[in-house]
Write an enzyme that holds these catalytic residues in place. Structure first.
Site, PDB file in Angstrom:
ATOM      1  N   SER A 138      23.377 -23.067  12.289  1.00  0.00           N
ATOM      2  CA  SER A 138      22.843 -23.365  13.671  1.00  0.00           C
ATOM      3  C   SER A 138      23.841 -24.403  14.078  1.00  0.00           C
ATOM      4  CB  SER A 138      21.488 -23.864  13.472  1.00  0.00           C
ATOM      5  OG  SER A 138      20.852 -24.391  14.676  1.00  0.00           O
ATOM      6  N   LYS A 164      24.258 -19.279  15.021  1.00  0.00           N
ATOM      7  CA  LYS A 164      23.241 -19.452  15.974  1.00  0.00           C
ATOM      8  C   LYS A 164      23.536 -20.701  17.244  1.00  0.00           C
ATOM      9  CE  LYS A 164      18.693 -21.838  15.723  1.00  0.00           C
ATOM     10  NZ  LYS A 164      17.403 -21.791  14.839  1.00  0.00           N
ATOM     11  N   LYS A 166      22.773 -23.132  20.145  1.00  0.00           N
ATOM     12  CA  LYS A 166      21.818 -23.892  20.926  1.00  0.00           C
ATOM     13  C   LYS A 166      22.216 -23.642  22.447  1.00  0.00           C
ATOM     14  CE  LYS A 166      19.107 -25.670  17.979  1.00  0.00           C
ATOM     15  NZ  LYS A 166      17.799 -25.388  17.844  1.00  0.00           N
ATOM     16  N   ASP A 191      19.633 -19.980  20.399  1.00  0.00           N
ATOM     17  CA  ASP A 191      17.981 -20.663  20.347  1.00  0.00           C
ATOM     18  C   ASP A 191      17.950 -21.771  21.549  1.00  0.00           C
ATOM     19  OD1 ASP A 191      15.902 -21.809  19.883  1.00  0.00           O
ATOM     20  OD2 ASP A 191      16.374 -22.855  17.783  1.00  0.00           O
ATOM     21  N   GLU A 216      16.005 -16.690  20.586  1.00  0.00           N
ATOM     22  CA  GLU A 216      14.997 -17.602  19.817  1.00  0.00           C
ATOM     23  C   GLU A 216      14.363 -18.343  20.860  1.00  0.00           C
ATOM     24  OE1 GLU A 216      16.082 -19.576  16.411  1.00  0.00           O
ATOM     25  OE2 GLU A 216      14.557 -20.643  16.221  1.00  0.00           O
ATOM     26  N   ASP A 241       9.859 -19.073  17.452  1.00  0.00           N
ATOM     27  CA  ASP A 241       9.863 -19.813  16.640  1.00  0.00           C
ATOM     28  C   ASP A 241       8.663 -20.871  16.761  1.00  0.00           C
ATOM     29  OD1 ASP A 241      10.286 -22.406  15.214  1.00  0.00           O
ATOM     30  OD2 ASP A 241      12.573 -22.890  15.860  1.00  0.00           O
ATOM     31  N   LYS A 265       8.962 -21.048   9.555  1.00  0.00           N
ATOM     32  CA  LYS A 265       9.523 -22.313   8.826  1.00  0.00           C
ATOM     33  C   LYS A 265       8.274 -22.872   8.172  1.00  0.00           C
ATOM     34  CE  LYS A 265      12.625 -24.050  12.444  1.00  0.00           C
ATOM     35  NZ  LYS A 265      12.843 -24.746  13.724  1.00  0.00           N
ATOM     36  N   GLY A 293      15.457 -23.604   9.562  1.00  0.00           N
ATOM     37  CA  GLY A 293      15.585 -24.924   9.041  1.00  0.00           C
ATOM     38  C   GLY A 293      15.089 -25.959   9.992  1.00  0.00           C
TER      39      GLY A 293
HETATM   40  O1  LIG Z   1      20.235 -26.231  10.367  1.00  0.00           O
HETATM   41  C1  LIG Z   1      19.002 -26.535  10.525  1.00  0.00           C
HETATM   42  O2  LIG Z   1      18.346 -26.900   9.566  1.00  0.00           O
HETATM   43  C2  LIG Z   1      18.625 -25.803  11.748  1.00  0.00           C
HETATM   44  C3  LIG Z   1      18.531 -26.660  12.752  1.00  0.00           C
HETATM   45  C4  LIG Z   1      17.827 -25.876  13.945  1.00  0.00           C
HETATM   46  O3  LIG Z   1      18.307 -25.040  14.647  1.00  0.00           O
HETATM   47  C5  LIG Z   1      16.633 -26.599  14.490  1.00  0.00           C
HETATM   48  C6  LIG Z   1      16.191 -27.629  13.820  1.00  0.00           C
HETATM   49  C7  LIG Z   1      15.307 -28.385  14.494  1.00  0.00           C
HETATM   50  C8  LIG Z   1      14.593 -28.206  15.608  1.00  0.00           C
HETATM   51  C9  LIG Z   1      15.217 -27.283  16.282  1.00  0.00           C
HETATM   52  O4  LIG Z   1      16.283 -28.052  16.930  1.00  0.00           O
HETATM   53  C10 LIG Z   1      15.895 -26.326  15.395  1.00  0.00           C
HETATM   54  C11 LIG Z   1      15.393 -24.882  15.789  1.00  0.00           C
HETATM   55  O5  LIG Z   1      14.552 -24.657  16.737  1.00  0.00           O
HETATM   56  O6  LIG Z   1      15.466 -23.805  14.836  1.00  0.00           O
HETATM   57 MG   LIG Z   2      14.357 -22.673  17.065  1.00  0.00          MG
END
Ligand SMILES: O=C(O)CCC(=O)C1=CC=C[C@@H](O)[C@@H]1C(=O)O
Ligand SMILES: [Mg+2]
Length: 371
Positions: A138, A164, A166, A191, A216, A241, A265, A293
């Protein structure tokens, strides 16, 4: 057989992320969280990790609410009740509404302890069969598109199975199109962390041109209804999510066709037992799942790896290796990724030892509860 819990320890840690992580909400540099430790009468230790952030931008929970709820409500419930199997913890904690990340931090430690007492890997205790899991990565919002392209390039070279990205309004179509143009064969998803509303429907529909694996959580963090309206007019699969906190939420989302994919999660759904129930329901209803994550340290990462060994986790998750996040993780060995795969440990429990030196170095407070 009961699990005779004799002591619970809460350690509050503070660790600095190697690289700041930017989402549609803002930038994170430090991570504070709890490592929970549950001891039995034979001195076996189970470990869990709380995943709430310091401020409530992702969900309503924070590090501080996790502490309050664990200390004042959940630990007293564990004190008063007998646990025969980790699945019992769900019912023991049921009188406390939500606060899923606090619940999960303790439940995860009990699962680890249970697996260690059985002398089996946590993955096997959960019913997982995979020996290796596929992982993606991500990538937070970058200062420029060029920065993003070079970051993606690095991770593609490293072999991650999907990327992924953002997104947020103003950092979406053009950015994703640039990534797809440069890496046409790499599976890419986006996402949005709930940055859009149905007013943005045209902008979101335009993303269909890019053949993304999924998008997402495009709409509100607590929405299931609007996502169903959006999914009806989008080809790209929607993945939920933030909206999914339980099996009940999952059933509603599936019934309303609000998504085709769910990001599970462990912390968000209140622990491994609920995560498994959601997994089983999705398997039976043809909904794909993957493991999200929360920028975890090693203990939380190990729990994610174990969960991902279940069969319906058919899409690569966000569980990258320790070194992507930390100069030094709190487990030994650290989690490593080779060609986009993590080898599932075969030793008992979470399968990684605690690196006591690192754990002590990052601990800022510690409290022990005798049971
Ligand atoms: O690398 C990781 O642990 C995932 C990171 C990640 O995408 C996220 C972590 C925490 C909150 C969000 O921003 C996000 C998610 O939405 O999945
Ligand atoms: Mg997410």
């Amino acid at each position: 057989m009961t699990i005779p819990i004799t002591q619970i320890k809460l350690r509050r840690l503070k660790m600095q992320l190697k690289h700041p992580f930017t989402t549609s909400f803002g930038t994170m540099q430090d991570k504070e969280f709890f490592i929970t430790e549950v001891l039995d009468d034979a001195e076996s230790h189970g470990f869990g990790e709380s995943v709430a952030f310091s401020s409530p931008w992702y969900s309503e929970e924070t590090v501080q609410t996790n502490y309050h709820v664990m200390k004042d409500f959940l630990i007293p419930l564990l004190h008063r009740n007998v646990i025969h199997h980790p699945d019992d913890v769900l019912d023991v904690f049921r009188p406390i509404k939500r606060n899923n990340m606090a619940k999960s931090a303790l439940e995860g430690a009990i699962w680890d302890l249970y697996a260690k007492r059985k002398n089996m890997p946590l993955a096997e205790a959960l019913g997982g069969k995979k020996e290796e899991i596929d992982v993606g990565i991500s990538i937070g919002i970058q200062p420029t598109v060029d920065d993003l392209l070079s970051t993606v390039d690095r991770y593609v070279q490293e072999g991650f199975k999907r990327i992924k990205i953002k997104i947020k309004p103003g950092w979406d179509y053009d950015v994703l199109a640039a990534v797809k143009k440069k890496f046409p064969d790499v599976p890419v998803m986006a996402d949005a962390n709930s940055a859009y509303t149905l007013k943005d429907i045209n902008q979101l529909q335009r993303l269909d041109e890019l053949e993304l694996m999924m998008i997402e959580q495009p709409l509100a963090h607590d929405d299931i209804v609007d996502h169903s309206k959006l999914q009806a007019v989008m080809r790209t699969p929607i993945c939920l999510d933030e909206s999914i906190h339980s099996l009940e939420d999952t059933k509603k989302a599936v019934q309303l066709e609000s998504c085709r994919i769910i990001n599970i999660k462990i912390g968000r759904v209140g622990g491994l037992s609920e995560a498994k129930r959601i997994h089983d329901f999705c398997r039976d209803h043809g909904i794909l799942v993957w493991c999200g994550g929360m920028l975890e340290a090693g203990v939380g990462r190990a729990h994610n790896i174990a969960l991902t060994t279940l069969s319906q986790f058919a899409l690569p998750g966000d569980t990258a290796g320790s070194s992507r996040y930390w100069e030094q993780d709190i487990i030994a060995p650290e989690v490593t990724v080779e060609n986009g795969r993590i080898t599932v440990p075969k030793t008992a429990g979470i399968g990684y030892d605690i690196n006591e030196d690192a754990l002590n170095r990052f601990t800022v407070e510690e409290e022990t509860f005798n049971m």
